[in-house]
Design a protein around this motif. Structure first.
Motif, PDB file in Angstrom:
ATOM      1  N   PRO A  55       0.790  -1.156   0.002  1.00  0.00           N
ATOM      2  CA  PRO A  55      -0.002  -0.178  -0.058  1.00  0.00           C
ATOM      3  C   PRO A  55       0.820   1.283   0.041  1.00  0.00           C
ATOM      4  O   PRO A  55       0.356   2.072  -0.290  1.00  0.00           O
ATOM      5  CB  PRO A  55      -0.865  -0.125   1.324  1.00  0.00           C
ATOM      6  N   ARG A  56       2.126   1.241   0.397  1.00  0.00           N
ATOM      7  CA  ARG A  56       3.055   2.542   0.526  1.00  0.00           C
ATOM      8  C   ARG A  56       4.128   2.443  -0.446  1.00  0.00           C
ATOM      9  O   ARG A  56       4.844   3.310  -0.465  1.00  0.00           O
ATOM     10  CB  ARG A  56       3.198   2.985   1.968  1.00  0.00           C
ATOM     11  N   GLY A  57       4.161   1.370  -1.272  1.00  0.00           N
ATOM     12  CA  GLY A  57       5.209   1.398  -2.346  1.00  0.00           C
ATOM     13  C   GLY A  57       5.242   2.471  -3.139  1.00  0.00           C
ATOM     14  O   GLY A  57       4.301   2.970  -3.776  1.00  0.00           O
TER      15      GLY A  57
ATOM     16  N   ILE B 232       1.963   4.013  -5.378  1.00  0.00           N
ATOM     17  CA  ILE B 232       1.621   5.494  -5.163  1.00  0.00           C
ATOM     18  C   ILE B 232       1.685   6.257  -6.595  1.00  0.00           C
ATOM     19  O   ILE B 232       0.736   7.056  -6.891  1.00  0.00           O
ATOM     20  CB  ILE B 232       2.623   6.350  -4.308  1.00  0.00           C
ATOM     21  N   LYS B 233       2.605   5.984  -7.706  1.00  0.00           N
ATOM     22  CA  LYS B 233       2.851   6.284  -8.697  1.00  0.00           C
ATOM     23  C   LYS B 233       1.726   5.989  -9.715  1.00  0.00           C
ATOM     24  O   LYS B 233       0.981   6.717 -10.593  1.00  0.00           O
ATOM     25  CB  LYS B 233       4.177   6.170  -9.253  1.00  0.00           C
ATOM     26  N   ASN B 234       1.452   4.724  -9.684  1.00  0.00           N
ATOM     27  CA  ASN B 234       0.669   4.088 -10.962  1.00  0.00           C
ATOM     28  C   ASN B 234      -0.809   3.452 -10.387  1.00  0.00           C
ATOM     29  O   ASN B 234      -1.572   3.273 -11.272  1.00  0.00           O
ATOM     30  CB  ASN B 234       1.599   2.720 -11.326  1.00  0.00           C
TER      31      ASN B 234
ATOM     32  N   GLY C  47      -0.951  11.128  -8.031  1.00  0.00           N
ATOM     33  CA  GLY C  47      -0.598  12.287  -7.227  1.00  0.00           C
ATOM     34  C   GLY C  47       0.519  11.788  -6.025  1.00  0.00           C
ATOM     35  O   GLY C  47       1.032  10.752  -6.284  1.00  0.00           O
ATOM     36  N   THR C  48       0.701  12.388  -5.129  1.00  0.00           N
ATOM     37  CA  THR C  48       1.396  11.949  -3.901  1.00  0.00           C
ATOM     38  C   THR C  48       0.984  12.435  -2.500  1.00  0.00           C
ATOM     39  O   THR C  48       0.162  13.200  -2.270  1.00  0.00           O
ATOM     40  CB  THR C  48       2.919  12.929  -4.119  1.00  0.00           C
ATOM     41  N   PRO C  49       1.429  11.530  -1.483  1.00  0.00           N
ATOM     42  CA  PRO C  49       0.812  11.819  -0.092  1.00  0.00           C
ATOM     43  C   PRO C  49       1.426  13.193   0.334  1.00  0.00           C
ATOM     44  O   PRO C  49       0.548  14.012   1.090  1.00  0.00           O
ATOM     45  CB  PRO C  49       1.372  10.639   0.528  1.00  0.00           C
TER      46      PRO C  49
END
Length: 146
Positions: free
Chosen positions: A32-34, A38-40, A44-46
């Motif tokens: 979940p936090r890889g 995140i990218k795919n 967006g970004t956290p």
């Protein structure tokens, strides 16, 4: 119920759209936090928002899709291809999250600045899910009412 060419198209499209979504969501469930997730998967970004809210929103959809919605869609598609009324009913039920979840995601992407002005975003990232959901909903409803 008779299995027509349209039934095959809707059911197979359901399998394909579900396979794409399930592939991405299972990555999100298991990693979940890889960085790739995140990218795919999330977009967006956290760092662009509250990271806790960012991950909660995206992980909630990953778990709900993987455990509830996508198995329901697969069962509906199988039932449709078997020509059983229950398959058309399950597919009708499974069509709702395709277009319903697109609404909060549309708002989330707009307000968080994730929306892109590209064909890939509007067709593949966002658009194919509500479009298929509406198509499946109308098709199954018409078949059940006939």
């Amino acid at each position: 119920m008779e299995v027509t060419a349209s039934t095959w198209i809707v059911a197979v499209a359901g399998f394909l759209v579900t396979a794409v979504l399930l592939s991405a969501q299972l990555v999100a469930v298991f990693n979940p936090r890889g960085e790739w997730t995140i990218k795919n998967v999330y977009g967006g970004t956290p760092e662009s928002t509250d990271p806790k809210a960012y991950f909660a929103f995206n992980q909630g959809y990953a778990w709900a899709d993987s455990l509830f919605w996508l198995p329901l869609q697969v069962a509906g598609s199988v039932g449709m291809l078997l020509g059983d009324r229950w398959g058309f009913l399950l597919a009708l039920i499974a069509s709702v999250p395709f277009w319903y979840s697109a609404i909060p995601i549309f708002i989330w992407d707009r307000d968080m600045g994730f929306r892109e002005k590209t064909v890939v975003y509007w067709v593949f990232v966002w658009g194919m899910f509500p479009a298929f959901g509406v198509l499946e909903m109308v098709y199954c409803f018409v078949r059940l009412m006939a």
